[in-house]
Design a protein around this motif. Structure first.
Motif, PDB file in Angstrom:
ATOM      1  N   ARG A  65     -10.757  -6.883 -13.080  1.00 36.69           N
ATOM      2  CA  ARG A  65      -9.740  -5.828 -13.108  1.00 36.69           C
ATOM      3  C   ARG A  65      -8.373  -6.233 -12.577  1.00 36.69           C
ATOM      4  NH1 ARG A  65     -13.726  -4.245  -9.440  1.00 36.69           N
ATOM      5  NH2 ARG A  65     -13.144  -4.179  -7.247  1.00 36.69           N
ATOM      6  N   ASP A  66      -7.474  -5.237 -12.646  1.00 38.27           N
ATOM      7  CA  ASP A  66      -6.150  -5.246 -12.015  1.00 38.27           C
ATOM      8  C   ASP A  66      -5.184  -6.275 -12.606  1.00 38.27           C
ATOM      9  OD1 ASP A  66      -7.437  -3.361 -10.494  1.00 38.27           O
ATOM     10  OD2 ASP A  66      -7.703  -4.650  -8.747  1.00 38.27           O
TER      11      ASP A  66
ATOM     12  N   GLN B 117      -2.194   4.863  -9.007  1.00 35.26           N
ATOM     13  CA  GLN B 117      -3.562   5.346  -9.180  1.00 35.26           C
ATOM     14  C   GLN B 117      -3.618   6.782  -8.675  1.00 35.26           C
ATOM     15  OE1 GLN B 117      -6.829   3.422 -10.212  1.00 35.26           O
ATOM     16  NE2 GLN B 117      -4.976   3.169 -11.418  1.00 35.26           N
TER      17      GLN B 117
ATOM     18  N   GLU C 299      -9.135  -7.927  -5.091  1.00 34.79           N
ATOM     19  CA  GLU C 299      -8.502  -6.910  -5.934  1.00 34.79           C
ATOM     20  C   GLU C 299      -7.000  -7.165  -6.030  1.00 34.79           C
ATOM     21  OE1 GLU C 299     -11.288  -3.050  -5.444  1.00 34.79           O
ATOM     22  OE2 GLU C 299      -9.879  -3.249  -3.792  1.00 34.79           O
ATOM     23  N   CYS C 300      -6.407  -6.589  -7.073  1.00 31.01           N
ATOM     24  CA  CYS C 300      -4.946  -6.485  -7.208  1.00 31.01           C
ATOM     25  C   CYS C 300      -4.179  -7.791  -6.983  1.00 31.01           C
ATOM     26  CB  CYS C 300      -4.423  -5.416  -6.258  1.00 31.01           C
ATOM     27  SG  CYS C 300      -5.133  -3.797  -6.591  1.00 31.01           S
TER      28      CYS C 300
ATOM     29  N   TRP D 207      -9.069   1.970   2.438  1.00 37.05           N
ATOM     30  CA  TRP D 207     -10.294   2.542   1.844  1.00 37.05           C
ATOM     31  C   TRP D 207     -11.277   3.038   2.893  1.00 37.05           C
ATOM     32  CZ3 TRP D 207     -10.086   4.680  -2.424  1.00 37.05           C
ATOM     33  CH2 TRP D 207      -9.379   4.140  -3.498  1.00 37.05           C
TER      34      TRP D 207
ATOM     35  N   MET E 114      -9.489   8.535 -12.336  1.00 38.20           N
ATOM     36  CA  MET E 114      -8.279   7.741 -12.126  1.00 38.20           C
ATOM     37  C   MET E 114      -7.418   7.665 -13.377  1.00 38.20           C
ATOM     38  SD  MET E 114      -8.687   7.651  -9.101  1.00 38.20           S
ATOM     39  CE  MET E 114      -7.141   6.977  -8.536  1.00 38.20           C
TER      40      MET E 114
ATOM     41  N   TRP F 103     -10.718  10.376  -4.338  1.00 34.79           N
ATOM     42  CA  TRP F 103     -10.681   9.434  -5.457  1.00 34.79           C
ATOM     43  C   TRP F 103     -11.525   9.950  -6.629  1.00 34.79           C
ATOM     44  CZ3 TRP F 103     -13.938   6.421  -8.400  1.00 34.79           C
ATOM     45  CH2 TRP F 103     -13.347   5.371  -9.107  1.00 34.79           C
TER      46      TRP F 103
ATOM     47  N   ASN G   7      -3.879   6.144  -4.901  1.00 35.18           N
ATOM     48  CA  ASN G   7      -4.022   4.853  -4.228  1.00 35.18           C
ATOM     49  C   ASN G   7      -3.015   3.863  -4.789  1.00 35.18           C
ATOM     50  OD1 ASN G   7      -6.669   5.332  -5.930  1.00 35.18           O
ATOM     51  ND2 ASN G   7      -6.543   3.132  -5.915  1.00 35.18           N
ATOM     52  N   ASP G   8      -3.419   2.735  -5.283  1.00 35.03           N
ATOM     53  CA  ASP G   8      -2.508   1.614  -5.548  1.00 35.03           C
ATOM     54  C   ASP G   8      -1.243   1.961  -6.342  1.00 35.03           C
ATOM     55  OD1 ASP G   8      -5.040   0.712  -4.916  1.00 35.03           O
ATOM     56  OD2 ASP G   8      -5.294  -0.490  -6.717  1.00 35.03           O
TER      57      ASP G   8
ATOM     58  N   TYR H 172      -1.957  -1.938   1.474  1.00 37.13           N
ATOM     59  CA  TYR H 172      -2.970  -2.443   0.553  1.00 37.13           C
ATOM     60  C   TYR H 172      -2.449  -2.412  -0.874  1.00 37.13           C
ATOM     61  CZ  TYR H 172      -7.637  -3.591  -1.091  1.00 37.13           C
ATOM     62  OH  TYR H 172      -8.711  -4.243  -1.648  1.00 37.13           O
TER      63      TYR H 172
ATOM     64  N   PHE I  50      -7.635   2.205 -14.455  1.00 35.08           N
ATOM     65  CA  PHE I  50      -7.541   1.530 -13.159  1.00 35.08           C
ATOM     66  C   PHE I  50      -6.216   0.778 -13.060  1.00 35.08           C
ATOM     67  CE2 PHE I  50     -12.013   1.066 -11.076  1.00 35.08           C
ATOM     68  CZ  PHE I  50     -12.185   2.438 -11.113  1.00 35.08           C
ATOM     69  N   SER I  51      -6.074   0.044 -11.957  1.00 37.49           N
ATOM     70  CA  SER I  51      -4.776  -0.566 -11.642  1.00 37.49           C
ATOM     71  C   SER I  51      -4.316  -1.584 -12.675  1.00 37.49           C
ATOM     72  CB  SER I  51      -4.826  -1.221 -10.268  1.00 37.49           C
ATOM     73  OG  SER I  51      -4.737  -0.215  -9.297  1.00 37.49           O
TER      74      SER I  51
HETATM   75  C1  FRU Z   1      -7.835  -1.233  -5.300  1.00 39.14           C
HETATM   76  C2  FRU Z   1      -8.689  -0.715  -6.439  1.00 39.14           C
HETATM   77  C3  FRU Z   1      -8.487  -1.561  -7.680  1.00 39.14           C
HETATM   78  C4  FRU Z   1      -8.860  -0.626  -8.785  1.00 39.14           C
HETATM   79  C5  FRU Z   1      -8.356   0.704  -8.256  1.00 39.14           C
HETATM   80  C6  FRU Z   1      -9.206   1.885  -8.644  1.00 39.14           C
HETATM   81  O1  FRU Z   1      -7.531  -0.264  -4.346  1.00 39.14           O
HETATM   82  O2  FRU Z   1     -10.052  -0.691  -6.041  1.00 39.14           O
HETATM   83  O3  FRU Z   1      -9.214  -2.764  -7.681  1.00 39.14           O
HETATM   84  O4  FRU Z   1      -8.262  -0.975  -9.994  1.00 39.14           O
HETATM   85  O5  FRU Z   1      -8.321   0.603  -6.846  1.00 39.14           O
HETATM   86  O6  FRU Z   1      -8.623   3.081  -8.228  1.00 39.14           O
END
Ligand code: FRU
Length: 496
Positions: free
Chosen positions: A155-156, A50, A208-209, A298, A61, A58, A33-34, A274, A90-91
């Protein structure tokens, strides 16, 4: 753990791998993902992401890793930061600590420092890791976490050096509270809470992010504004996740938005853009601000019909701000480096749509990996003009402009496989004025995606599609009065 052997893509297409993009980034195998840790160092653009090294959905991670010298061709490297002791990685982001403020450096080599979220059942905390060998190997900081507030929705971290105040800034989210938190630090290890932004804009899903950077306003004498981007997670009643941005000012402590708190600005009206992140530490002579995003959603990220990989990145885009009547807005342009992919070319000027289409068919320039730039002049009467891409077997993805509604759209209702997730086959629209009756569509087609830049990057739609590999047709069309194709350029894109 992923095999450490390095290989270049495109990887050979097997019968199970018909959607492997020709020129978009995908992992060799398994789920991504990210984008994470985007940083430029010693001639290399780093792309961490990710990643589940063990499966195609998923989980577990970790940070996968690839590097590129041109943002187009990627060299896969082993997993950089792996899940450990039930703490997932995570991110987060990475930066070059040029002054060795962290003290992680040794000798003349500045450390690369990554800030990531350590995710455990109990808590999400901000942690560090560093590399002293140009990102090849990473050491988790023994003093982790560097920020822990007892939250499971924190997070992130995006870190960057803020030159005006001479310290590091970290933007993070309190995801369920719809707040961005800014921290400051002299050494990347000890962080002080500076301020919070939000709730504002869209808040249906978790935030997020976060991403924060200054950008010049094009066409002004040196005016610049700050852009704060925050993504919004899925909400069961609303469907998918998407991104939003705020334009405003950041003084090293606080971000203040120019726009009213209830205005929502989108950088991409498609379903598959995203968690965008911008590169840190681009070379001093390169004054661009570049980002890319995860090209999925997602809503169906764990179900897209690809194997042995799942998840891709969008094309890297160069960012700018421009002032319009309604305010300052973000402009995205595909990076110039992508021109190196251009192969066989078809170009014509000054034809009506039907003639343009006949000549296009005669030239036989079609395919599953194309770049198209079409300049339309709309007739006085209302009309719809556009392109049908990946045409064949009763399927087509329609990319068009509706002059009555002044909207650009991508219609993937008949684009190919839509059965893997409810509601995938949908149409995405975005406002796009056509000054003097003219509209430009700049389109990138690949094996499982379209990216459409309208009006010079003011309106963008990024969508996954899953057509049959034989559906390679390309058509230009108009409905209603015929439009004039002032200029049409098509290139076949080849990864060489
Ligand atoms: C965004 C997210 C982040 C998190 C990561 C987990 O897509 O949900 O907030 O750090 O993915 O994989």
């Amino acid at each position: 753990m992923l095999d450490a052997s390095r290989f270049y893509f495109p990887l050979p297409m097997t019968e199970h791998d018909i959607y492997r993009p020709v020129y978009h980034f995908t992992p060799p195998a398994n789920f991504i993902n990210d984008p994470n840790g985007l940083v430029f160092y010693r001639g290399e653009y780093h792309l961490f992401y990710q990643h589940n090294p063990f499966g195609d959905t998923w989980g577990h991670m970790s940070w996968g890793h690839a590097v590129s010298r041109d943002l187009v061709r990627w060299d896969h490297l082993p997993v950089a930061l792996a899940e450990e002791d039930d703490v997932m990685i995570f991110s987060g982001s990475a930066a070059v600590d040029w002054r060795n403020t962290s003290g992680f450096g040794r000798g003349a080599e500045p450390p690369l420092v990554a800030a990531y979220t350590g995710h455990s059942q109990a808590e999400q905390t901000q942690c560090l890791a560093y590399s002293l060998d140009a990102g090849r190997t990473w050491t988790k900081y023994a003093g982790n976490p560097v920020i822990a507030i007892g939250s499971r929705e924190f997070r992130d971290p995006k870190i960057f050096w803020h030159a005006a105040t001479g310290r590091w800034i970290m933007a993070t989210v309190l995801a369920d509270l719809h707040r961005v938190r800014f921290y400051g630090s002299a050494d990347l290890r000890r962080w002080e809470l500076l301020s919070e932004f939000g709730p504002a804009g869209a808040q249906e899903g978790v935030w997020e992010c976060p991403e924060l950077f200054p950008l010049a306003v094009e066409g002004t004498a040196g005016e610049s504004r700050w852009v704060l981007k925050v993504d919004i997670g899925c909400h069961p009643q609303r469907g998918g996740c998407y991104g939003q941005y705020f334009v405003g000012d950041f003084d090293g402590v606080r971000f203040v938005a120019d726009q009213p708190a209830d205005l929502v600005l989108h950088m991409d009206a498609g379903a598959d853009f995203y968690a965008a992140q911008a590169w840190n530490d681009l070379p001093p002579l390169d004054d661009r601000r570049l980002w890319l995003a995860w090209m999925s959603n997602w809503r169906y990220a764990n179900q897209t019909p690809t194997a042995p990989w799942r998840g891709a990145m969008t094309l890297p885009r160069s960012l700018a701000l421009r002032r319009f009547d309604e305010g300052i807005r973000l402009i995205q342009r595909p990076v110039a480096e992508l021109r190196s992919l251009r192969g066989a070319h078809f170009g014509r000027a000054g034809l009506k749509t039907e003639a343009a289409n006949r000549q296009l068919q005669a030239a036989g320039l079609q395919g599953d990996a194309l770049e198209i730039i079409a300049d339309f002049r709309l007739p006085a009467a209302t009309a719809e003009v556009g392109l049908r891409v990946r045409v064949g077997r009763d399927e087509a993805t329609v990319i068009g402009y509706d002059s009555a509604k002044q909207q650009m759209f991508v219609d993937r209702t008949r684009s190919g496989r839509c059965d893997f997730a409810p509601g995938f086959g949908e149409r995405h629209v975005v406002a796009l004025p056509a000054p003097n009756g003219r509209v430009r569509l700049h389109v990138y087609v690949d094996r499982c995606s379209v990216e459409v830049f309208g009006g010079g990057g003011r309106s963008v739609i990024t969508d996954l599609i899953f057509p049959h590999p034989d559906s390679t047709g390309l058509e230009i069309y108009s409905a209603g009065d015929e439009a004039l194709v002032e200029r049409l350029d098509v290139w076949r894109l080849e990864a060489r």
